[in-house]
Design a protein around this motif. Sequence first.
Motif, PDB file in Angstrom:
ATOM      1  N   VAL A   1      16.896  -0.834   7.154  1.00 39.77           N
ATOM      2  CA  VAL A   1      16.233  -0.689   5.861  1.00 39.77           C
ATOM      3  C   VAL A   1      14.802  -0.256   6.164  1.00 39.77           C
ATOM      4  O   VAL A   1      14.096  -0.934   6.919  1.00 39.77           O
ATOM      5  N   VAL A   2      14.428   0.879   5.604  1.00 39.66           N
ATOM      6  CA  VAL A   2      13.085   1.385   5.840  1.00 39.66           C
ATOM      7  C   VAL A   2      12.200   0.987   4.667  1.00 39.66           C
ATOM      8  O   VAL A   2      12.478   1.336   3.512  1.00 39.66           O
ATOM      9  N   VAL A   3      11.162   0.230   4.991  1.00 36.37           N
ATOM     10  CA  VAL A   3      10.261  -0.284   3.961  1.00 36.37           C
ATOM     11  C   VAL A   3       8.991   0.555   3.999  1.00 36.37           C
ATOM     12  O   VAL A   3       8.257   0.541   4.984  1.00 36.37           O
ATOM     13  N   VAL A   4       8.754   1.287   2.917  1.00 34.85           N
ATOM     14  CA  VAL A   4       7.647   2.241   2.879  1.00 34.85           C
ATOM     15  C   VAL A   4       6.549   1.717   1.953  1.00 34.85           C
ATOM     16  O   VAL A   4       6.768   1.517   0.764  1.00 34.85           O
ATOM     17  N   ARG A   5       5.384   1.517   2.518  1.00 40.56           N
ATOM     18  CA  ARG A   5       4.271   1.034   1.702  1.00 40.56           C
ATOM     19  C   ARG A   5       3.354   2.186   1.328  1.00 40.56           C
ATOM     20  O   ARG A   5       2.828   2.901   2.176  1.00 40.56           O
ATOM     21  N   THR A   6       3.149   2.357   0.027  1.00 45.55           N
ATOM     22  CA  THR A   6       2.223   3.372  -0.486  1.00 45.55           C
ATOM     23  C   THR A   6       0.892   2.748  -0.871  1.00 45.55           C
ATOM     24  O   THR A   6      -0.086   3.460  -1.085  1.00 45.55           O
ATOM     25  N   GLY A   7       0.886   1.416  -1.053  1.00 46.57           N
ATOM     26  CA  GLY A   7      -0.315   0.752  -1.545  1.00 46.57           C
ATOM     27  C   GLY A   7      -0.466   0.848  -3.064  1.00 46.57           C
ATOM     28  O   GLY A   7      -1.392   0.270  -3.649  1.00 46.57           O
ATOM     29  N   TRP A   8       0.445   1.555  -3.685  1.00 49.05           N
ATOM     30  CA  TRP A   8       0.342   1.830  -5.127  1.00 49.05           C
ATOM     31  C   TRP A   8       0.388   0.561  -5.989  1.00 49.05           C
ATOM     32  O   TRP A   8      -0.115   0.535  -7.104  1.00 49.05           O
ATOM     33  N   ARG A   9       1.008  -0.487  -5.461  1.00 47.62           N
ATOM     34  CA  ARG A   9       1.109  -1.724  -6.233  1.00 47.62           C
ATOM     35  C   ARG A   9      -0.243  -2.209  -6.749  1.00 47.62           C
ATOM     36  O   ARG A   9      -0.353  -2.717  -7.867  1.00 47.62           O
ATOM     37  N   ALA A  10      -1.278  -2.002  -5.929  1.00 46.57           N
ATOM     38  CA  ALA A  10      -2.610  -2.483  -6.309  1.00 46.57           C
ATOM     39  C   ALA A  10      -3.139  -1.757  -7.539  1.00 46.57           C
ATOM     40  O   ALA A  10      -3.970  -2.299  -8.280  1.00 46.57           O
TER      41      ALA A  10
END
Lengths: 298, 298, 298, 298
Positions: D180-189
């Motif tokens: 499972v590739v977990v990609v963080r964009t930071g967009w949640r903030a």
Amino acid sequence: MTSSNWGRWGEDDERGAANFATPEVLLAALSAVRSGVVVSLADEIRRDRVPVAPARTPATHLMSLDGGDFASGYNIHGSSHGVADDYLFMACQGTTHVDALGHLWYDGALYNGFPADKVRSYGATRLGIENLGHLVTRGVFLDVARYLGVPHLADTHAISADELRACARAAGVSIRAGDVVVVRTGWRAVFDTDPARYFATSPGIGLDAARWLAEQQIAAIASDNVAVEVQTAHDRFEGGSVAPECHKLLIRDCGTYLMELLNLEELAEHDAGEFLFVAAPLKIRGAVGSPLNPLAVL
Amino acid sequence: MTSSNWGRWGEDDERGAANFATPEVLLAALSAVRSGVVVSLADEIRRDRVPVAPARTPATHLMSLDGGDFASGYNIHGSSHGVADDYLFMACQGTTHVDALGHLWYDGALYNGFPADKVRSYGATRLGIENLGHLVTRGVFLDVARYLGVPHLADTHAISADELRACARAAGVSIRAGDVVVVRTGWRAVFDTDPARYFATSPGIGLDAARWLAEQQIAAIASDNVAVEVQTAHDRFEGGSVAPECHKLLIRDCGTYLMELLNLEELAEHDAGEFLFVAAPLKIRGAVGSPLNPLAVL
Amino acid sequence: MTSSNWGRWGEDDERGAANFATPEVLLAALSAVRSGVVVSLADEIRRDRVPVAPARTPATHLMSLDGGDFASGYNIHGSSHGVADDYLFMACQGTTHVDALGHLWYDGALYNGFPADKVRSYGATRLGIENLGHLVTRGVFLDVARYLGVPHLADTHAISADELRACARAAGVSIRAGDVVVVRTGWRAVFDTDPARYFATSPGIGLDAARWLAEQQIAAIASDNVAVEVQTAHDRFEGGSVAPECHKLLIRDCGTYLMELLNLEELAEHDAGEFLFVAAPLKIRGAVGSPLNPLAVL
Amino acid sequence: MTSSNWGRWGEDDERGAANFATPEVLLAALSAVRSGVVVSLADEIRRDRVPVAPARTPATHLMSLDGGDFASGYNIHGSSHGVADDYLFMACQGTTHVDALGHLWYDGALYNGFPADKVRSYGATRLGIENLGHLVTRGVFLDVARYLGVPHLADTHAISADELRACARAAGVSIRAGDVVVVRTGWRAVFDTDPARYFATSPGIGLDAARWLAEQQIAAIASDNVAVEVQTAHDRFEGGSVAPECHKLLIRDCGTYLMELLNLEELAEHDAGEFLFVAAPLKIRGAVGSPLNPLAVL
């Protein structure tokens, strides 16, 4: 002196000012019907495009079976017929609605002195909406916005008793015991153009108007805003710091019903100062409010 | 010859036989009001103790804020007042209700020829309940159980047109265009003693009675059973193999409204052959049914 | 002496016995994984055919958009793709679930001494399920039904500490701090053949077994019945007159988690005395329970 | 050439790329666990303060019994104990969730060629979420925002395959089958400061990145945005005019699972390029998505 109807219909009464709308009042109200035209005073129940207080979840309507399923090959034992079914999730106060007398209290006491803690998670064991049952009586239409010659009242306009009386005189009607007084502020139109403004404040009746209406022994007040009474600051009523004085006087002291979030635009197009008013709330056991489709029979 | 009202009110009509209930019919119906007493024909909406078809989820009413929270120390910015709020989840046909014309079809066509696949997951885009809006007209009470001298009709009794006519004669009323015909089978009482039997079969009108009623140009039929029409076998209507012929004729061919799961026990205690009937369904956008609190104004 | 974990992890602790499942315990539990096969211990969430306590509304799953709509002509701006979306209404304890520590109390106090009235209509402001977050640790499988050589335990069989110990010995496992103990009664099969019997009573652990398990400092107990502990009379737990002594000891005194309504039939087919156990409850703010899909990694 | 996994696991396969996560892959993934610390990748489920796509109704959690009722005098047959219970209404895709393979299709065909019209109002009769069941495998963390040295990616940043590869290299991990590739964009903030901007567009993977990931035979992609893939215009995905090309390739062609609306902020604080990833979706019969509490076992 503050009005109060506690004890007026016995210490067990849970129907409040709806008791003013006697069979005799109903019979007299029939004469207000002239054309036989019926106008609904409700907004549609839908997820969007209708006012829902921000603190409440929007109504959600969902189909459990529909024409698409049959178009996809579903059938009922080979029969050529089909049926559709559906479900609804909504806040009882999420659209045009009537507050039950169990909706609001102060100093720990509900209308007629019932303890507020009788309103529990499993429903209001006192003053639930099932005690209202129905309200069929004369409706009197006070179109305050039209009377004042404006599309809608100003954002924090508190309608005074004098304004209501003048508006009634201009409409050629007088308030009587058992009436439902329908007050139009025109505020509903603001929602269509500026939803945030619609909920930020709201014109509505002020405290002296509420007192005067209670003294006339009306059964209910209905209006095209979120809380019938004027809202002078954002979320004054729900979570705000200013107590809803009209709610306190009307619901808790006098047992007067409040109907909120009506859509009075169609009614305003008719020249009807009075009519037969019908409210048939859902008989939800223990509910503190019910969605409503109030009818004006002109 | 089968009755049909397709095209009678134009090819775009979505209101069906409610159109028979004209303003003139309403005005004439006012004379049926004698005492000013109002009787609700609805069961309470609650999780148990009321009939809900087994295939549907029972209504669930929940409080989002209540007196218990205030008893526990919650307060609104230190104010002495409190409020309660609530939510409702329910099947639109889960209790006393009216079917929208979009509820049933055959051969791919709804009332007035609209395609059945216009009834979709996001609601009926044709013939949703918002098209009915309201129904205020004369109600005629045919208490078939009382007429036949039984507490309730037998389990698979199909009420005939002859029985309806005789029952009306005995009550001193005649059916007119625009009427809502309220048919009492007495079956509601069976639910209280034997819920399984209540849903296994049901007495109700037969096909020739449905035809005759449609020919009288009535607006709606309301009854104290699950489907107005007789059910001769378990789940005949929902998932069963026998087509609901009365539904097909009335809803789809004639646009006649069916109101189901009424509680007529209080009405039966009055000696009222006719009255003012009021249905104010919730204006749920695209719904194929609405919970209802039908009122009889006697 | 009654066990209690109040104060063990500080006076503000809201996670209870899940604290026994330390990172070190987790690391040690990895060695219990041998085959890499994962088994779900949950029943499906659906309206029927799965156990839902009669006092709770069955789960209702509804689509808001589906393939049938597209088959009926709906499309997304002419694109060839389609999407489906859905909604769920359910009781948090309505199927396989974990109780939050806010689910039960006595003498007005929750686990760790928090006042019970902190559990309010707007959610548990203390000990809501979000405090658990997750539980990944060793699972120990005590198949009591198999150990006793029966398809399922008798209707009111109270599993004793001796039986648990003997069952563990036979399985070649010993209980350690931080474990989740999975107890199979076989009772789940009764639901398929006789739902009324399934809820009338239930075999489950007795009080001395609960005490012993608490002394082992386990994190949670999971079982294939409605309340983990034995139910000797209809609705003993919900509305009944006999207090749930194991719940009181485990949840409130010890902060031990209870997982109920599991389906252990697939797990029983494997010969696995221990495994890696994973519970990932929904992080529902303020919930006193969460539906759960517990996993056994064998 | 477009990747496709149709037929790879048989013509009846409904589990798709989760099949890449074999028991062997799971066993190998255990070595990624170093500290035994568990991190949840989910946002809380609550009515507000978490991202819910505007087209969906916010989750609504309601208590059916709580401490306030007991504080008000309710008790269980005089016992000193009390219990609380609750209900949840929510969109299955309304918070951190996994899409079922039945969620999206094009040209009338779902993954593995199943007809799209098998996804009906009564649930997806093919490719419902119950077919996934669980996913326990290695997780690889690609923190693209950190790699690029920004708090979050720009509003319409389409992450390329090159960027993913470079990010993986920098993290010292390589993508393997079954991951499972977990990609963080930071967009949640962005949601916390500007919810409207959060949903107007969104950074996310571009089509070449999706292709490359599919070629690596991963099981799922999880990200901290509304649709995993980049959204270049408001409501592109839901009701918009631009087809979701990554969804089409991943879900429908390759059977790859997409997990959306994750909260990766806590994970980002750890220095973990790989971990044991656990998804335990609710086994909602026929659902096209499930709320999820994904876990990273570090």
